[in-house]
Design a protein around this motif. Structure first.
Motif, PDB file in Angstrom:
ATOM      1  N   PHE A 154       1.099  -1.159  -0.026  1.00  0.00           N
ATOM      2  CA  PHE A 154      -0.386  -0.114  -0.207  1.00  0.00           C
ATOM      3  C   PHE A 154       0.940   1.169   0.188  1.00  0.00           C
ATOM      4  O   PHE A 154       1.936   1.547   0.844  1.00  0.00           O
ATOM      5  N   CYS A 155       0.699   1.988  -0.603  1.00  0.00           N
ATOM      6  CA  CYS A 155       0.789   3.431  -0.513  1.00  0.00           C
ATOM      7  C   CYS A 155       1.091   4.127   0.231  1.00  0.00           C
ATOM      8  O   CYS A 155       1.973   4.629   0.446  1.00  0.00           O
ATOM      9  N   ARG A 156       0.328   4.454   1.117  1.00  0.00           N
ATOM     10  CA  ARG A 156      -0.377   5.268   1.888  1.00  0.00           C
ATOM     11  C   ARG A 156      -0.234   5.219   3.116  1.00  0.00           C
ATOM     12  O   ARG A 156      -0.598   3.687   3.269  1.00  0.00           O
ATOM     13  N   ILE A 168      -3.210   2.488   4.159  1.00  0.00           N
ATOM     14  CA  ILE A 168      -4.713   2.633   3.847  1.00  0.00           C
ATOM     15  C   ILE A 168      -4.328   2.476   2.291  1.00  0.00           C
ATOM     16  O   ILE A 168      -3.640   3.208   1.247  1.00  0.00           O
ATOM     17  N   THR A 169      -5.374   2.163   1.985  1.00  0.00           N
ATOM     18  CA  THR A 169      -5.439   1.670   0.290  1.00  0.00           C
ATOM     19  C   THR A 169      -6.464   2.702   0.205  1.00  0.00           C
ATOM     20  O   THR A 169      -6.848   3.477   0.581  1.00  0.00           O
ATOM     21  N   GLY A 184       1.292  15.990  -2.039  1.00  0.00           N
ATOM     22  CA  GLY A 184       1.983  15.107  -1.146  1.00  0.00           C
ATOM     23  C   GLY A 184       2.913  13.884  -2.582  1.00  0.00           C
ATOM     24  O   GLY A 184       1.877  14.342  -3.233  1.00  0.00           O
ATOM     25  N   TRP A 185       3.524  13.880  -2.077  1.00  0.00           N
ATOM     26  CA  TRP A 185       4.108  12.598  -3.515  1.00  0.00           C
ATOM     27  C   TRP A 185       4.185  11.236  -3.283  1.00  0.00           C
ATOM     28  O   TRP A 185       4.468  10.695  -1.922  1.00  0.00           O
ATOM     29  N   THR A 223       3.232   4.541  -9.328  1.00  0.00           N
ATOM     30  CA  THR A 223       2.403   2.776  -9.950  1.00  0.00           C
ATOM     31  C   THR A 223       1.533   2.798  -8.321  1.00  0.00           C
ATOM     32  O   THR A 223       0.735   1.960  -8.418  1.00  0.00           O
ATOM     33  N   CYS A 224       1.807   3.954  -7.547  1.00  0.00           N
ATOM     34  CA  CYS A 224       1.045   3.620  -6.772  1.00  0.00           C
ATOM     35  C   CYS A 224      -1.172   4.323  -7.219  1.00  0.00           C
ATOM     36  O   CYS A 224      -0.975   4.440  -8.378  1.00  0.00           O
TER      37      CYS A 224
END
Length: 455
Positions: free
Chosen positions: A91-93, A148-149, A440-441, A445-446
């Motif tokens: 997951f990215c976040r 967080i998805t 944000g950054w 791929t997120c």
């Protein structure tokens, strides 16, 4: 670089027990999180190698057997060149990133809308209730351990410090080893980490929810001397004395005075939210939904339309952001609904999609989505594009409190975390969180939503 069958794409983070990498599965190309046993120098001094391996295996077993929508799934465990690793969902976040927590943990963070904060806390409590029913105490619940998805679902991770009921090995604390994270760990956990129960995790959730709603930590000495948590109601119009009482219970110094289970805490939280909704309804009866707020100084010509590459050290200056990465000026938009799935901002002359992409997508897919809008001439136009940070920032509002929930929102809230056309590097791009009001950054791929703009 490869670890076992997996191609490593980059480092995501390090902890006391190991390092987590972003990796790619063979054949399918699916992005995963790969955690490898790589203890810090301090951990190696405190804990024997066999014990470290036993803990690492225990973490994988615990996560592997807990099938719950709010607990990250384990997909594989293996050993490469003598070093164990396991594969998790990627997951990215995480919550730490969303609130803007830094290495200076005590520094103020971003406040979240009450509904968002309560949702994150409730999902965490659901995960913990499942764990506690299985006799497992997490012992390290904190923002950076809550992923967080793309659908705003919480996934609890990092079970390296978790402890099974009644076990002494392999996860008991070594002499001199600190279990848990400062500010979030319950007071009894520091004194006797091997004897804590689920109420220690409840304390941690209380601290996180307090921070999400107020932007500060409840670190006043009164918390430890008189069992009186600093009043949360002084920081937000959403909170009243009932919330203060709730936090007194959630973060009571004495575990016997806390909520007895995660389920009990969630029930109490649900009751508070119902009362809050009644307060909002009452507020809405008297508020003028057309009341004007002081406009931000703006000129359509100064809202940049061309993409830029902004490095991390220069982004705040280029995008006009404060120390918590929020736009210097918010609330400038003056939106008018056009009746064709678009809105026009009278303040800037920009036309926006009222909703946006139905699904979260990668940055490359975001460009493909905009191209499809132009191909089908969405709303009669073929010059839609991915917005810049400046343009999306012009839509940002202050996180709502009480009466602000009464004002009709013309933009679909389902598309919240939104890609921009601005890049940080050849692998990362900038995004804007509409409801939380920050920039944000993330890796390209997120998966985030898209709201196209024209004009």
């Amino acid at each position: 670089m490869k670890i076992g069958r997996y191609t490593v794409c980059g480092l995501l983070g390090r902890g006391g027990m190991g390092a987590v990498f972003k990796a790619r599965q063979p054949v399918t190309g699916r992005i995963v999180a790969l955690k490898v046993l790589k203890p810090s120098d301090m951990m190696e001094m405190l804990v024997e190698q066999d014990e470290l391996i036993a803990r690492f295996e225990s973490e994988a077993r615990i996560m592997g057997k807990l099938d719950h929508p709010n607990i990250a799934a384990i997909w594989d465990y293996d050993i490469a060149d003598g070093t164990p690793f396991f594969i998790m969902e990627y997951f990215c976040r995480n919550l730490g990133m969303v609130i803007g927590e830094s290495y200076r943990v005590e520094a103020p963070t971003r406040k979240l809308p009450l509904t968002t904060a309560v949702s994150y806390a409730s999902q965490t409590l659901d995960a913990l209730y499942r764990m506690h029913q299985a006799g497992i105490v997490h012992r390290d619940v904190k923002p950076f351990n809550l992923m967080i998805t793309g659908l705003d679902e919480i996934k609890l991770i990092d079970f390296g410090l978790s402890r099974l009921r009644g076990e002494v090995q392999p996860t008991s604390a070594a002499k001199g080893e600190r279990i848990g994270s400062p500010y979030y760990a319950a007071p009894e956990q520091e004194a006797a980490p091997d004897s804590v129960d689920g109420r220690a995790d409840i304390f941690s959730v209380g601290v996180m929810l307090y921070r999400m709603l107020t932007g500060v930590l409840p670190t006043d000495e009164a918390l430890y001397t008189n069992n009186v948590v600093p009043r949360a109601s002084q920081y937000s119009l959403d909170l009243d004395s009932e919330w203060d009482t709730f936090f007194d219970t959630a973060m009571a110094f004495d575990p016997e005075k806390r909520f007895s289970t995660a389920k009990e805490m969630r029930t109490a939280l649900n009751a508070l939210v119902e009362i809050w909704r009644e307060r909002v309804d009452n507020e809405c009866r008297f508020i003028d939904e057309f009341a004007e707020t002081p406009p931000c100084p703006t000129d359509a010509s100064v809202l940049r339309t061309e993409p830029v590459k902004a490095r991390l050290d220069e982004a705040q200056r280029i995008f006009g952001l404060d120390s918590l990465w929020r736009p210097d000026c918010v609330g400038m938009a003056d939106l008018v609904e056009n009746g064709d799935g678009t809105v026009t901002d009278a303040a800037t002359g920009k036309m926006w999609q009222q909703s946006g992409s139905e699904f979260a997508c990668t940055w490359d897919e975001a460009h493909a989505y905009v191209a499809s809008l132009n191909e089908q001439k969405f709303a009669g136009y073929d010059n839609w594009r991915l917005p810049t940070v400046d343009e999306l920032s012009s839509l940002v509002q202050e996180p709502p409190e009480l009466g602000a929930f009464c004002i009709p929102q013309l933009l679909d809230s389902a598309q919240d975390t939104l890609w921009t056309c601005d890049t940080k590097s050849y692998m990362a791009a900038w995004f804007v969180s509409a409801s939380m009001g920050f920039v944000g950054w993330q890796d390209m791929t997120c998966q985030f939503a898209v709201r196209a703009v024209r004009g």
